[in-house]
Design a protein around this motif. Sequence first.
Motif, PDB file in Angstrom:
ATOM      1  N   ASP A   7       3.511  47.400  18.016  1.00  0.00           N
ATOM      2  CA  ASP A   7       3.045  46.711  16.807  1.00  0.00           C
ATOM      3  C   ASP A   7       1.536  46.837  16.628  1.00  0.00           C
ATOM      4  OD1 ASP A   7       5.602  45.898  16.182  1.00  0.00           O
ATOM      5  OD2 ASP A   7       5.409  43.939  17.155  1.00  0.00           O
ATOM      6  N   GLU A   8       0.817  46.998  17.745  1.00  0.00           N
ATOM      7  CA  GLU A   8      -0.647  47.058  17.693  1.00  0.00           C
ATOM      8  C   GLU A   8      -1.171  48.435  17.305  1.00  0.00           C
ATOM      9  OE1 GLU A   8      -2.694  44.208  18.307  1.00  0.00           O
ATOM     10  OE2 GLU A   8      -0.675  43.452  17.978  1.00  0.00           O
ATOM     11  N   LEU A   9      -0.325  49.455  17.385  1.00  0.00           N
ATOM     12  CA  LEU A   9      -0.792  50.820  17.143  1.00  0.00           C
ATOM     13  C   LEU A   9      -1.353  50.994  15.732  1.00  0.00           C
ATOM     14  CD1 LEU A   9       1.917  52.999  18.955  1.00  0.00           C
ATOM     15  CD2 LEU A   9      -0.413  52.467  19.709  1.00  0.00           C
ATOM     16  N   GLY A  10      -0.719  50.356  14.752  1.00  0.00           N
ATOM     17  CA  GLY A  10      -1.211  50.472  13.381  1.00  0.00           C
ATOM     18  C   GLY A  10      -2.604  49.896  13.229  1.00  0.00           C
ATOM     19  N   PHE A  11      -2.841  48.724  13.853  1.00  0.00           N
ATOM     20  CA  PHE A  11      -4.171  48.122  13.809  1.00  0.00           C
ATOM     21  C   PHE A  11      -5.189  49.011  14.518  1.00  0.00           C
ATOM     22  CE2 PHE A  11      -1.570  44.035  13.884  1.00  0.00           C
ATOM     23  CZ  PHE A  11      -1.645  43.870  12.509  1.00  0.00           C
ATOM     24  N   ALA A  12      -4.808  49.532  15.690  1.00  0.00           N
ATOM     25  CA  ALA A  12      -5.719  50.383  16.458  1.00  0.00           C
ATOM     26  C   ALA A  12      -6.068  51.651  15.688  1.00  0.00           C
ATOM     27  CB  ALA A  12      -5.094  50.737  17.809  1.00  0.00           C
ATOM     28  N   ALA A  13      -5.070  52.234  15.014  1.00  0.00           N
ATOM     29  CA  ALA A  13      -5.328  53.439  14.217  1.00  0.00           C
ATOM     30  C   ALA A  13      -6.283  53.134  13.076  1.00  0.00           C
ATOM     31  CB  ALA A  13      -4.013  53.997  13.674  1.00  0.00           C
ATOM     32  N   LYS A  79      -3.123  36.176   8.957  1.00  0.00           N
ATOM     33  CA  LYS A  79      -2.780  37.541   8.551  1.00  0.00           C
ATOM     34  C   LYS A  79      -2.796  37.679   7.024  1.00  0.00           C
ATOM     35  CE  LYS A  79      -0.218  39.211  12.535  1.00  0.00           C
ATOM     36  NZ  LYS A  79       0.968  39.952  13.004  1.00  0.00           N
ATOM     37  N   LEU A  80      -2.342  36.644   6.309  1.00  0.00           N
ATOM     38  CA  LEU A  80      -2.390  36.691   4.847  1.00  0.00           C
ATOM     39  C   LEU A  80      -3.836  36.801   4.359  1.00  0.00           C
ATOM     40  CD1 LEU A  80       0.260  34.031   3.711  1.00  0.00           C
ATOM     41  CD2 LEU A  80       0.333  36.498   3.314  1.00  0.00           C
ATOM     42  N   VAL A  81      -4.717  36.004   4.949  1.00  0.00           N
ATOM     43  CA  VAL A  81      -6.120  35.996   4.525  1.00  0.00           C
ATOM     44  C   VAL A  81      -6.767  37.352   4.793  1.00  0.00           C
ATOM     45  CG1 VAL A  81      -8.399  35.015   4.986  1.00  0.00           C
ATOM     46  CG2 VAL A  81      -6.402  33.519   4.802  1.00  0.00           C
ATOM     47  N   ILE A  82      -6.557  37.887   6.001  1.00  0.00           N
ATOM     48  CA  ILE A  82      -7.147  39.188   6.328  1.00  0.00           C
ATOM     49  C   ILE A  82      -6.544  40.283   5.468  1.00  0.00           C
ATOM     50  CG2 ILE A  82      -7.454  40.918   8.151  1.00  0.00           C
ATOM     51  CD1 ILE A  82      -7.485  38.643  10.170  1.00  0.00           C
ATOM     52  N   GLY A  83      -5.238  40.198   5.207  1.00  0.00           N
ATOM     53  CA  GLY A  83      -4.588  41.184   4.341  1.00  0.00           C
ATOM     54  C   GLY A  83      -5.172  41.180   2.940  1.00  0.00           C
ATOM     55  N   LEU A  84      -5.380  39.990   2.385  1.00  0.00           N
ATOM     56  CA  LEU A  84      -5.980  39.885   1.053  1.00  0.00           C
ATOM     57  C   LEU A  84      -7.407  40.426   1.057  1.00  0.00           C
ATOM     58  CD1 LEU A  84      -4.711  36.366  -0.096  1.00  0.00           C
ATOM     59  CD2 LEU A  84      -4.092  38.580  -1.092  1.00  0.00           C
ATOM     60  N   LEU A  85      -8.154  40.127   2.128  1.00  0.00           N
ATOM     61  CA  LEU A  85      -9.524  40.625   2.241  1.00  0.00           C
ATOM     62  C   LEU A  85      -9.549  42.145   2.238  1.00  0.00           C
ATOM     63  CD1 LEU A  85     -12.569  40.300   2.780  1.00  0.00           C
ATOM     64  CD2 LEU A  85     -12.030  40.146   5.228  1.00  0.00           C
ATOM     65  N   LEU A  86      -8.634  42.759   2.990  1.00  0.00           N
ATOM     66  CA  LEU A  86      -8.593  44.221   3.044  1.00  0.00           C
ATOM     67  C   LEU A  86      -8.218  44.814   1.696  1.00  0.00           C
ATOM     68  CD1 LEU A  86      -6.919  44.889   6.525  1.00  0.00           C
ATOM     69  CD2 LEU A  86      -9.332  45.039   5.912  1.00  0.00           C
ATOM     70  N   LEU A  87      -7.294  44.179   0.990  1.00  0.00           N
ATOM     71  CA  LEU A  87      -6.924  44.677  -0.337  1.00  0.00           C
ATOM     72  C   LEU A  87      -8.106  44.594  -1.299  1.00  0.00           C
ATOM     73  CD1 LEU A  87      -3.311  43.239  -0.819  1.00  0.00           C
ATOM     74  CD2 LEU A  87      -3.963  45.626  -0.429  1.00  0.00           C
ATOM     75  N   LEU A  88      -8.865  43.503  -1.233  1.00  0.00           N
ATOM     76  CA  LEU A  88     -10.042  43.367  -2.085  1.00  0.00           C
ATOM     77  C   LEU A  88     -11.095  44.419  -1.732  1.00  0.00           C
ATOM     78  CD1 LEU A  88     -10.440  39.476  -2.211  1.00  0.00           C
ATOM     79  CD2 LEU A  88      -9.691  40.991  -4.059  1.00  0.00           C
ATOM     80  N   LEU A  89     -11.258  44.682  -0.438  1.00  0.00           N
ATOM     81  CA  LEU A  89     -12.197  45.720  -0.016  1.00  0.00           C
ATOM     82  C   LEU A  89     -11.736  47.097  -0.483  1.00  0.00           C
ATOM     83  CD1 LEU A  89     -13.027  44.535   3.615  1.00  0.00           C
ATOM     84  CD2 LEU A  89     -14.557  44.521   1.632  1.00  0.00           C
ATOM     85  N   GLY A  90     -10.420  47.311  -0.462  1.00  0.00           N
ATOM     86  CA  GLY A  90      -9.886  48.575  -0.960  1.00  0.00           C
ATOM     87  C   GLY A  90     -10.155  48.752  -2.438  1.00  0.00           C
ATOM     88  N   LEU A 207      -6.720  53.243   3.716  1.00  0.00           N
ATOM     89  CA  LEU A 207      -6.604  52.378   4.887  1.00  0.00           C
ATOM     90  C   LEU A 207      -6.578  50.910   4.499  1.00  0.00           C
ATOM     91  CD1 LEU A 207      -8.920  53.889   7.652  1.00  0.00           C
ATOM     92  CD2 LEU A 207      -6.452  53.555   7.756  1.00  0.00           C
ATOM     93  N   PHE A 208      -7.498  50.518   3.633  1.00  0.00           N
ATOM     94  CA  PHE A 208      -7.554  49.124   3.216  1.00  0.00           C
ATOM     95  C   PHE A 208      -6.239  48.688   2.569  1.00  0.00           C
ATOM     96  CE2 PHE A 208     -12.409  49.405   2.848  1.00  0.00           C
ATOM     97  CZ  PHE A 208     -12.583  48.731   4.053  1.00  0.00           C
ATOM     98  N   VAL A 209      -5.706  49.505   1.693  1.00  0.00           N
ATOM     99  CA  VAL A 209      -4.480  49.139   0.969  1.00  0.00           C
ATOM    100  C   VAL A 209      -3.281  49.097   1.918  1.00  0.00           C
ATOM    101  CG1 VAL A 209      -2.852  49.863  -0.817  1.00  0.00           C
ATOM    102  CG2 VAL A 209      -5.320  49.982  -1.249  1.00  0.00           C
ATOM    103  N   VAL A 210      -3.104  50.137   2.719  1.00  0.00           N
ATOM    104  CA  VAL A 210      -1.939  50.199   3.616  1.00  0.00           C
ATOM    105  C   VAL A 210      -1.966  49.068   4.637  1.00  0.00           C
ATOM    106  CG1 VAL A 210      -0.813  51.558   5.421  1.00  0.00           C
ATOM    107  CG2 VAL A 210      -1.598  52.674   3.323  1.00  0.00           C
ATOM    108  N   LEU A 211      -3.108  48.881   5.291  1.00  0.00           N
ATOM    109  CA  LEU A 211      -3.197  47.841   6.314  1.00  0.00           C
ATOM    110  C   LEU A 211      -3.182  46.448   5.689  1.00  0.00           C
ATOM    111  CD1 LEU A 211      -5.842  49.540   8.617  1.00  0.00           C
ATOM    112  CD2 LEU A 211      -3.407  49.245   9.071  1.00  0.00           C
ATOM    113  N   GLY A 212      -3.778  46.308   4.506  1.00  0.00           N
ATOM    114  CA  GLY A 212      -3.729  45.024   3.813  1.00  0.00           C
ATOM    115  C   GLY A 212      -2.309  44.636   3.463  1.00  0.00           C
ATOM    116  N   MET A 213      -1.518  45.584   2.959  1.00  0.00           N
ATOM    117  CA  MET A 213      -0.129  45.309   2.622  1.00  0.00           C
ATOM    118  C   MET A 213       0.681  44.976   3.874  1.00  0.00           C
ATOM    119  SD  MET A 213       0.159  45.361  -0.619  1.00  0.00           S
ATOM    120  CE  MET A 213       1.956  45.394  -0.787  1.00  0.00           C
ATOM    121  N   LYS A 214       0.394  45.667   4.976  1.00  0.00           N
ATOM    122  CA  LYS A 214       1.111  45.378   6.230  1.00  0.00           C
ATOM    123  C   LYS A 214       0.835  43.956   6.692  1.00  0.00           C
ATOM    124  CE  LYS A 214       1.752  46.804  11.048  1.00  0.00           C
ATOM    125  NZ  LYS A 214       1.948  45.403  11.439  1.00  0.00           N
TER     126      LYS A 214
END
Length: 225
Positions: A7-13, A79-90, A207-214
């Motif tokens: 499960d951590e591989l996606g974050f590490a990538a 995780k929701l907060v960080i996901g939203l942050l990444l989407l906004l950054l994307g 990256l921002f969009v894919v990881l944010g959605m995850k």
Amino acid sequence: MGAVLGDELGFAAGVMISPLPIIAMILILATPRGRMSGLVFAAGWLVGLSALGAITLVLSGGAGASGNGQPADWVGVLKLVIGLLLLLLGLQQWRHRPRDASQAELPKWMAAIDRFTPVKILGLSLVLSAANAKNAGLTIAAAAAISSSGIPTDQQIAVLTMFVLIGSLGILIPLVVFLIAGERARNTLSSWKNWAALHNAAIMTVLFVVLGMKLLGDGIGILIS
């Protein structure tokens, strides 16, 4: 432990694929004291990710990240907060992308990197690893997920160590190539730098969009389970 590591591989990538830190490492290696400066940059990067991950593990464990074999609700909210942050950054990355990729500009501090002292290089590596919005968000999310998995402490430390090592490959590979090949590696590293600079906006947006959605999906899954 294997399932948690998977499960951590996606974050590490996501941490590993960081164009600007990779470019910074290559520029540092091109300086007169490139060998030593590159080692300092790598050390700072590893310390930054490790420290942030360890602090998150400790705080998450104290806050009860796992209950009855399931992640706590606050982990889902995080995780929701960080996901939203990444989407906004994307979205921001996409809106401010150069219309012509060949005209992409690098940060102004990179032009002065050949004059950086070891202390400045160390500080730069800490900022790019642990204070960068993407890397910090992914590291916090990864460590919280490890803590909420319920596996023993020694296994949590082992998984976090693997996360840090995999997340550091982006800067470690150029360093290893330079240490092995020396001056012969300069042309190869220069082509890597040019490619990363050219495609930085596109890479970061994806990256921002894919990881944010995850992370959004993970957070929702925790909250409704």
